[in-house]
Each structure stands twice: as structure tokens, then as C-alpha cells.
Design a protein around this motif. Structure first.
Motif, mmCIF file in Angstrom:
data_model
loop_
_atom_site.group_PDB
_atom_site.id
_atom_site.type_symbol
_atom_site.label_atom_id
_atom_site.label_comp_id
_atom_site.label_asym_id
_atom_site.label_seq_id
_atom_site.Cartn_x
_atom_site.Cartn_y
_atom_site.Cartn_z
ATOM 1 N N PRO A 47 0.826 -1.219 0.000
ATOM 2 C CA PRO A 47 0.000 0.000 0.000
ATOM 3 C C PRO A 47 0.855 1.262 0.000
ATOM 4 O O PRO A 47 1.937 1.293 0.595
ATOM 5 C CB PRO A 47 -0.815 -0.116 1.290
ATOM 6 C CG PRO A 47 0.022 -0.972 2.179
ATOM 7 C CD PRO A 47 0.713 -1.943 1.277
ATOM 8 N N ASN A 52 -2.667 3.887 3.114
ATOM 9 C CA ASN A 52 -2.570 3.650 4.559
ATOM 10 C C ASN A 52 -3.290 4.738 5.350
ATOM 11 O O ASN A 52 -3.889 4.467 6.399
ATOM 12 C CB ASN A 52 -1.100 3.575 4.988
ATOM 13 C CG ASN A 52 -0.488 2.207 4.731
ATOM 14 O OD1 ASN A 52 -1.171 1.191 4.826
ATOM 15 N ND2 ASN A 52 0.780 2.179 4.389
ATOM 16 N N ASP A 53 -3.230 5.973 4.856
ATOM 17 C CA ASP A 53 -3.954 7.069 5.513
ATOM 18 C C ASP A 53 -5.458 6.815 5.492
ATOM 19 O O ASP A 53 -6.160 7.112 6.467
ATOM 20 C CB ASP A 53 -3.641 8.401 4.829
ATOM 21 C CG ASP A 53 -2.279 8.952 5.219
ATOM 22 O OD1 ASP A 53 -1.718 8.469 6.213
ATOM 23 O OD2 ASP A 53 -1.784 9.855 4.515
ATOM 24 N N VAL A 55 -6.948 3.919 5.445
ATOM 25 C CA VAL A 55 -7.209 2.874 6.428
ATOM 26 C C VAL A 55 -7.277 3.471 7.836
ATOM 27 O O VAL A 55 -8.185 3.161 8.616
ATOM 28 C CB VAL A 55 -6.102 1.791 6.374
ATOM 29 C CG1 VAL A 55 -6.226 0.830 7.556
ATOM 30 C CG2 VAL A 55 -6.176 1.031 5.053
ATOM 31 N N THR A 56 -6.325 4.349 8.136
ATOM 32 C CA THR A 56 -6.272 4.943 9.468
ATOM 33 C C THR A 56 -7.439 5.887 9.728
ATOM 34 O O THR A 56 -8.113 5.799 10.757
ATOM 35 C CB THR A 56 -4.952 5.704 9.654
ATOM 36 O OG1 THR A 56 -3.853 4.806 9.482
ATOM 37 C CG2 THR A 56 -4.873 6.337 11.032
ATOM 38 N N LYS A 65 -9.385 -4.066 6.481
ATOM 39 C CA LYS A 65 -8.078 -3.744 5.892
ATOM 40 C C LYS A 65 -7.625 -4.889 4.986
ATOM 41 O O LYS A 65 -7.093 -4.655 3.889
ATOM 42 C CB LYS A 65 -7.067 -3.500 7.008
ATOM 43 C CG LYS A 65 -5.647 -3.232 6.548
ATOM 44 C CD LYS A 65 -4.738 -3.038 7.752
ATOM 45 C CE LYS A 65 -3.282 -2.939 7.357
ATOM 46 N NZ LYS A 65 -2.387 -2.783 8.544
ATOM 47 N N PHE A 69 -7.022 -4.320 1.060
ATOM 48 C CA PHE A 69 -5.728 -4.576 0.425
ATOM 49 C C PHE A 69 -5.820 -5.687 -0.619
ATOM 50 O O PHE A 69 -5.059 -5.701 -1.587
ATOM 51 C CB PHE A 69 -4.685 -4.928 1.477
ATOM 52 C CG PHE A 69 -4.190 -3.754 2.271
ATOM 53 C CD1 PHE A 69 -4.665 -2.466 2.031
ATOM 54 C CD2 PHE A 69 -3.248 -3.921 3.277
ATOM 55 C CE1 PHE A 69 -4.222 -1.380 2.766
ATOM 56 C CE2 PHE A 69 -2.780 -2.838 4.012
ATOM 57 C CZ PHE A 69 -3.273 -1.569 3.758
#
Length: 330
Positions: A47, A52-53, A55-56, A65, A69
Motif C-alpha cells: 500500500p 494507509n492514511d 485505512v487509518t 483492511k 488490500f
């Protein structure tokens, strides 16, 4: 029993055990085929920081997640996005798509709308999650989604669902699954429990959605208020300007008649002089009153023109925001 006979039976049992083991493995592979495919896809994916941002910020759980992915999500600029995501109707822009078990997200350049990418990522992940549910679970969740839709529906949401029914027939519940899950609070205990497997704080996603939707709502509210005020003031101003012009015409006619009458007055006749002067003072009073009317009209006309300018700027802002979300407009 001879040793040879025992050996044959042992070999037969060993072969049978192998066959049973292979059958069990085959059944497990079939039953978990999607998970194995996802596991492989996740193992092949790296990723980006932006992904990733997402997801966070959307509080994705390990489960979501993993699904996210597995679809190898990527954020695309306009040209790539338009190649990857088919637009069903040219007049209806899209911000992401789940196609061929891949997720594509449109990269929005306007910093004020940066949260759009996060919500779109969560929305598309839920499409992938829906595809991975068995039919029994789809039926159960579908009934809950329809009940929630009946509670939270708005005119805007109804129009949106009508679009999906035309552009993506048969995908109504699938779309509700993503829309309600990322945009609407308080869906009921059963749905909140269901979505908790995907998001540790679903309210955070709804807040992200509201943060940019409020920009459009505020602009729409402002433009509608200005438009209504402009239309109302235009009608009133036209009426009052027409009245003012008629009064000015009458005053000017009376002034000309009054001035013309000056030569016919017997200046030795006090009554005639007093009447003439009294008429003059009345004309001055009318003129002063009309000057005040004109000043008031001038002030209101200035405000009217300022409102028109503000309305045009507001509409332009709204158009620019919408344009920044339209990959075809770039």
C-alpha cells in the motif's frame, strides 16, 4: 493372517487416509477459496502512504483492511481513473469504483475536499465486503438496510438511489450497504453491530463525509437564500421605481405649470401671491420627499447589485467544487 495380507491392508488404509485427507483439503480449499485468493493478493500488495492514511482515517479493522488490500486499491489522477472506471451516465460523476475485484479512487485536488478520498475508499471497500458475504447474510443485512433506509431517507438520497437503479440494476442493496455504512449515523443496533466488524469507529467516517458535504450544503443554502432575496427585491424595486418615476413625472409637470403661472400673478394681490408661494412650498416638500425616496432606492439598488455579485460568486464556488470532483472535467 499372513504378514503379506496385513501389509496389503496397511497400504490400503494408508492410501485411503491420503485420499480422505485430499478430499478434506479440497473441501477446505473450495470453502475458503475467496479467503485464499485474498490472502495471496494481500501478500502481493504494497500500500502507498495515501492508502494507509485511508485505512487509518476511516478506522478500518484488520478484517476490512485485509479485504481492502486484497483489491489492490489505488488512487488515480483523472486520465487513469477514467480508463479504470466506466461512467454509466456522462452527467453523473463518480468518485470511485470496484471493478474486476479492484478498487480505484479518484484523486481530488481541492484540499477542502481531501476527506472525499477517505470516504470513497471506505465506500468501495464495503462493496468488496458485500461481494464476500454468503447469500443468507446478504438477505439478513439487506432487510436491515431497507428498514434503515425507510428511517433516514431524504430527497437527495432517493434521487441517488433512482440513479443507481437505472445505472446499476439489481445493485440497490449493494449500494445501500456502502452508502448508509459511510454516510448516515444511527442505523440501529443490529446494523451498527454488523458494521463494527469493518470499522472501529463508524461515526468517524460519517464525520469525514459531513465535513465536505457541509461545504456544498452551505453554498446551496446561501445561493438559495440570495436567489430568493434577489427575486423578491427585484419585484419590489421594480414596483417602487415605477411609482417613483410616475411621481417625478407628475412633480416635473407641476413645477413647469407653477413656473409658467408666475407671470400671470397679480403681485399686488396678497392672496394670489400667498397662494402661489404656498403651492411652491408644497412642491418643494414633494421634491424633498422624492429625493429621500431616491436615496433609499439607490441604497437598495446597490445592495441588490451586491447580492447579485455575491450570488454569482457563490454559484461559481459551487461549480468549482463540483468540477474538482468530476474526473471528466479535468
Amino acid at each position: 493372517m499372513s504378514n503379506a495380507r496385513v501389509g496389503q491392508i496397511g497400504k490400503l488404509l494408508a492410501s485411503l487416509a491420503i485420499i480422505i485427507a485430499l478430499v478434506v483439503v479440497s473441501v477446505l480449499v473450495i470453502q475458503n477459496r475467496q479467503w485464499l485468493q485474498d490472502w495471496y493478493q494481500v501478500s502481493q500488495y504494497q500500500p502507498s502512504a495515501q492508502i494507509n492514511d485511508i485505512v487509518t482515517k476511516t478506522t478500518m479493522t484488520e478484517r476490512s483492511k485485509f479485504i481492502f488490500f486484497a483489491t489492490h486499491p489505488e488512487i488515480n489522477t483523472a486520465d487513469s481513473f477514467n480508463r479504470n472506471c466506466e461512467r454509466k451516465e456522462q452527467s453523473s460523476m463518480i468518485l470511485g469504483c470496484y471493478a474486476g475485484d479492484r478498487i480505484y479512487i479518484y484523486q481530488v485536488e481541492d484540499a477542502r475536499l481531501s476527506d472525499v478520498e477517505d470516504v470513497t475508499g471506505a465506500h468501495e471497500m464495503l462493496h468488496a465486503a458485500w461481494q464476500r458475504l454468503d447469500q443468507g447474510e446478504k438477505n439478513r443485512i439487506g432487510a436491515l438496510l431497507e428498514a434503515a433506509y425507510a428511517r433516514v431517507r431524504t430527497e437527495k438520497l432517493d434521487q441517488r438511489m433512482q440513479y443507481y437503479e437505472k445505472a446499476e440494476p439489481g445493485e440497490r442493496i449493494n449500494e445501500l450497504h456502502s452508502i448508509l455504512g459511510t454516510e448516515f449515523p444511527d442505523l440501529g443496533n443490529d446494523l451498527e453491530a454488523y458494521y463494527s466488524q469493518y470499522f472501529s469507529s463508524r461515526s468517524s467516517i460519517v464525520s469525514l463525509h459531513d465535513s465536505y458535504e457541509s461545504l456544498f450544503d452551505e453554498l446551496d443554502k446561501k445561493s438559495n437564500e440570495l436567489k430568493a432575496r434577489i427575486e423578491q427585491e427585484a419585484a419590489q424595486l421594480n414596483k417602487e421605481i415605477e411609482s417613483y418615476n410616475a411621481q417625478m413625472t407628475a412633480l416635473n409637470n407641476d413645477l413647469r405649470a407653477h413656473n409658467a403661472a408666475a407671470s400671470s400673478i397679480d403681485r399686488t394681490n396678497k392672496n394670489q401671491v400667498d397662494q402661489y408661494n404656498q403651492a411652491g412650498r408644497q412642491l418643494d416638500t414633494r421634491r424633498s420627499a422624492l429625493e429621500a425616496v431616491k436615496q433609499n432606492l439607490d441604497t437598495r439598488i446597490s445592495q441588490y447589485n451586491a447580492d447579485i455579485q455575491s450570488y454569482n460568486q457563490t454559484v461559481l464556488q459551487s461549480q468549482r467544487l463540483n468540477s474538482s470532483l468530476d474526473s471528466m472535467a479535468q
